[in-house]
Design an enzyme around this catalytic site. Structure first.
Site, mmCIF file in Angstrom:
data_model
loop_
_atom_site.group_PDB
_atom_site.id
_atom_site.type_symbol
_atom_site.label_atom_id
_atom_site.label_comp_id
_atom_site.label_asym_id
_atom_site.label_seq_id
_atom_site.Cartn_x
_atom_site.Cartn_y
_atom_site.Cartn_z
ATOM 1 N N ARG A 29 -12.904 -4.765 -6.483
ATOM 2 C CA ARG A 29 -12.514 -5.314 -5.190
ATOM 3 C C ARG A 29 -13.765 -5.502 -4.326
ATOM 4 N NH1 ARG A 29 -8.308 -2.509 -1.040
ATOM 5 N NH2 ARG A 29 -10.183 -1.294 -0.701
ATOM 6 N N PHE A 61 0.887 -1.160 0.000
ATOM 7 C CA PHE A 61 0.000 0.000 0.000
ATOM 8 C C PHE A 61 0.925 1.209 0.000
ATOM 9 C CE2 PHE A 61 -2.630 3.320 1.833
ATOM 10 C CZ PHE A 61 -3.756 3.199 1.053
ATOM 11 N N ASP A 106 2.316 -4.735 8.498
ATOM 12 C CA ASP A 106 1.147 -3.879 8.355
ATOM 13 C C ASP A 106 -0.078 -4.789 8.282
ATOM 14 O OD1 ASP A 106 -1.020 -2.446 7.364
ATOM 15 O OD2 ASP A 106 0.236 -1.107 6.169
ATOM 16 N N TYR A 153 -10.281 1.047 10.825
ATOM 17 C CA TYR A 153 -11.552 1.431 10.191
ATOM 18 C C TYR A 153 -12.001 0.460 9.119
ATOM 19 C CZ TYR A 153 -8.057 3.927 7.298
ATOM 20 O OH TYR A 153 -6.964 4.274 6.548
ATOM 21 N N LYS A 154 -11.252 -0.627 8.923
ATOM 22 C CA LYS A 154 -11.668 -1.617 7.941
ATOM 23 C C LYS A 154 -12.409 -2.739 8.684
ATOM 24 C CE LYS A 154 -7.662 -0.437 5.075
ATOM 25 N NZ LYS A 154 -8.291 0.223 3.918
#
Lengths: 405, 405
Positions: A380, A137, A206, A231-232
């Site tokens: 996705r 990312f 990560d 927040y995922k």
């Protein structure tokens, strides 16, 4: 894709049976997801846990509005970063006292990489190389480059598959994504960590796209450092604060590049010299954003009583079933799955390469199916085991078939 | 202290007259402060603006709960850091487009000092010194030390009064507090900034204890960088995000040590190479904590229609009146004011040195008067012109007289 395996009627019935047998199905009621849409973007922003609204209203009107400054002690605001960290700890396989919540993932990547370089050099002064997964990312790569620049280290991006073999006497640290955000490939946390340690190097994992979607074993694998967003799959709300994990036996050597007053051993002594706190609190920086932090704390209560083995089993069942439905509904050749077929290399998302992916995702949204588009050509779909149903998976695949023909 | 100037009855009547004539008095109704206490700790945590609760409830239930990921565009979450920055800009004398909100003050101090050192060295490679007010709020000193360590610069703490004379050909930057958090002394922003510029150095001003309490003239004084928190006189809520100001003509040269993906020129291109955004957005790092950020945005609406000259006039009238009341109610010698008598050197707080200050502050709290204690012996009373009344000032001084005898 796999060849078609069932008629729509078969798959609808199968989804219903799978949902009826789902031990986590009751959890869905704790989230605000019953609005008729199929929400498969929980890997970008988790859905709202219903309990958050009331808690946040109380934090605003009573804790801030009435108690005001007293809430730092009386409402336990001051201890929230480690307390919320301890709520996340079991979800990433860590004993209490090793996680602190605050700042963004990017800021925590910076803390961890700089601290890891310093530690590796203390172990062996010649260690100058920071390895980074070249498909990371992007923010991880940017921050690792900045950390390298400021510490005089060298950044070496390379394919994730080559990482385990890349550690050597000059390696200080590797920064690795546990799940690739584009493909959904699950990295080899155990193998890469062991390789790093054999070479005397450090690792920073990560966990943004793995924590909350599958079991993570930070303690068992003796991971040095880890960071992740909340927040995922942890459903903490938009931009909710990230966490930093520093392995217990490394905490005393954690030399932060961001030594803010909240990480001081005696923060209220207001002394001119910096003396770092012991334990996880050493990873703090400034005053935490309390409203976002306490919303996250409440959001984490949905994990009470949840077994991550069940979460993983359902996650894999969901992605398996979705891929089967796609095989049944979508004409051969229209989409190509980037998601590993091998279960042990699969995260909790399905990524499909598709011509005009951006237009396809917009058309899906019009049909009430929300996923996301990653340039240049990736659809996705994230599967959040606590609230995604098999019926959601079937409906999303059917809509995809309608859109792409 | 000044000799007594009135009887209690006189001072109560005078307070009532001053409140009746106060053009800002109506603003008090916009805050949750009518609970019978006297809140003089707004310089630690501003009181709750009433409008925040409803806004935050809507952000949680509708923007997050219903729109979910769509809110990044449809609810304008993505643009909030600069939008909220532009709300703060007029309060610090800055034209739009120069402030970005996010992260803590500590993190922003780090960004600003590292960027300032880099810029100063680009101007003249020999600049290696970072000056810092030795009485600074500690976190500024800690982060400046870290910035110096990572950039190979040298930290030189010195008394604020000596700063203006200390700039030389080796100075890269000075980090200065606009108002001293202990004494309430207002620093010479104009003089120190001009001295820095004459020497070819840069300045970073910390506005934590001035913004919202008095006019700040960033543009007029050509201040290079400024940072500040938003939870004191800006009433943004506990730990609400801080801001970073980079002067417009320096933005293209702002080389951030925390180049997170939110500050990329094309954040959603997810490209492996970092290309910084133009403008204030270059100061962003990771995903902002949206709940805290939007609570702050709503809190800032209380400034609509407020003239900072009126705020400053009331602030000085409040501190003058409080000091007079203290003179009248407190036996001579029991307290000693650290607050500058000179109005142009006074912020919006009164600090009194007092034996057993901690116990005295606790006894005041029992009488419903909330200030704070700073070790070892300072009573600190903050006056927030938007909601502190003259009656508050009189009552606080009277209670202090009762407590200390």
């Amino acid at each position: 894709m796999d060849p078609p395996v069932g008629t729509p009627a078969d798959l609808v019935a199968e989804a219903a049976a799978l949902d009826a047998a789902d031990g986590l199905a009751a959890k869905r009621g704790e989230f605000a997801v019953d609005d008729g849409t199929v929400y498969l973007d929980g890997n970008s922003l988790g859905a709202l846990p219903r309990a958050v609204a009331a808690r946040l209203a109380d934090v605003v009107t009573r804790e801030w509005g009435e108690l005001r400054i007293r809430s730092w002690s009386e409402s336990d605001w001051w201890t929230a970063p480690e307390r919320v960290g301890d709520r996340i700890a079991p979800l990433v396989g860590a004993a209490p006292g090793q996680l602190v919540v605050g700042d963004s993932t990017s800021v925590n990547v910076f803390k961890a990489v700089v601290a890891a370089v310093r530690m590796a050099r203390e172990d062996a002064p010649g260690r100058h190389e920071v390895l980074v997964d070249e498909a990371t990312f992007p923010t991880d790569g940017y921050l690792a480059a900045s950390a390298a620049r400021l510490t005089g280290a060298t950044l070496r991006p390379l394919p994730a598959a080559e990482l385990a073999e890349a550690f050597g006497p000059y390696t200080a640290v590797a920064l690795v994504n546990h799940v690739d955000y584009r493909t959904g490939q699950l990295g080899d946390l155990s193998g890469i960590t062991a390789s790093a340690h054999r070479a005397g190097a450090r690792v920073v994992w990560d966990l943004c796209h793995s924590a909350g979607a599958l079991p993570v074993e930070l303690d068992a694998e003796r991971v040095d450092f880890a960071v992740g967003c909340t927040y995922k799959y942890l459903n903490g709300g938009p931009g909710s604060p990230a966490y930093l994990h520093v392995r217990r036996d490394l905490q005393d050597r954690f030399d932060s590049p961001l030594p803010g007053w909240n990480s001081h051993a005696e923060p209220f002594a207001m002394s001119p010299g910096y003396v770092p706190a012991d334990g996880a609190a050493r990873g703090r920086v400034g005053t935490p954003e309390i409203l976002s932090l306490l919303a996250l704390e409440e959001a984490l209560t949905v994990w009470d009583g949840v077994d991550l083995a069940d979460v993983r089993a359902k996650s894999l069942a969901l992605t398996d079933f979705f891929l089967r439905c796609v095989g049944a509904y979508v004409r051969g050749g229209r989409v190509h799955s980037l998601t590993p077929a091998l279960r042990r290399r699969r995260g909790s998302q399905v990524s499909l390469r598709c011509a005009d992916a951006e237009g396809v995702m917009a058309a899906l949204a019009e049909r009430g199916v929300v996923g996301d588009f990653r340039p240049p050509d990736v659809l996705r779909f994230g599967f959040t085991p606590l609230y995604t149903s098999f019926a959601d998976a079937e409906r999303a695949a059917r809509a995809l078939g309608e859109v792409v023909g």
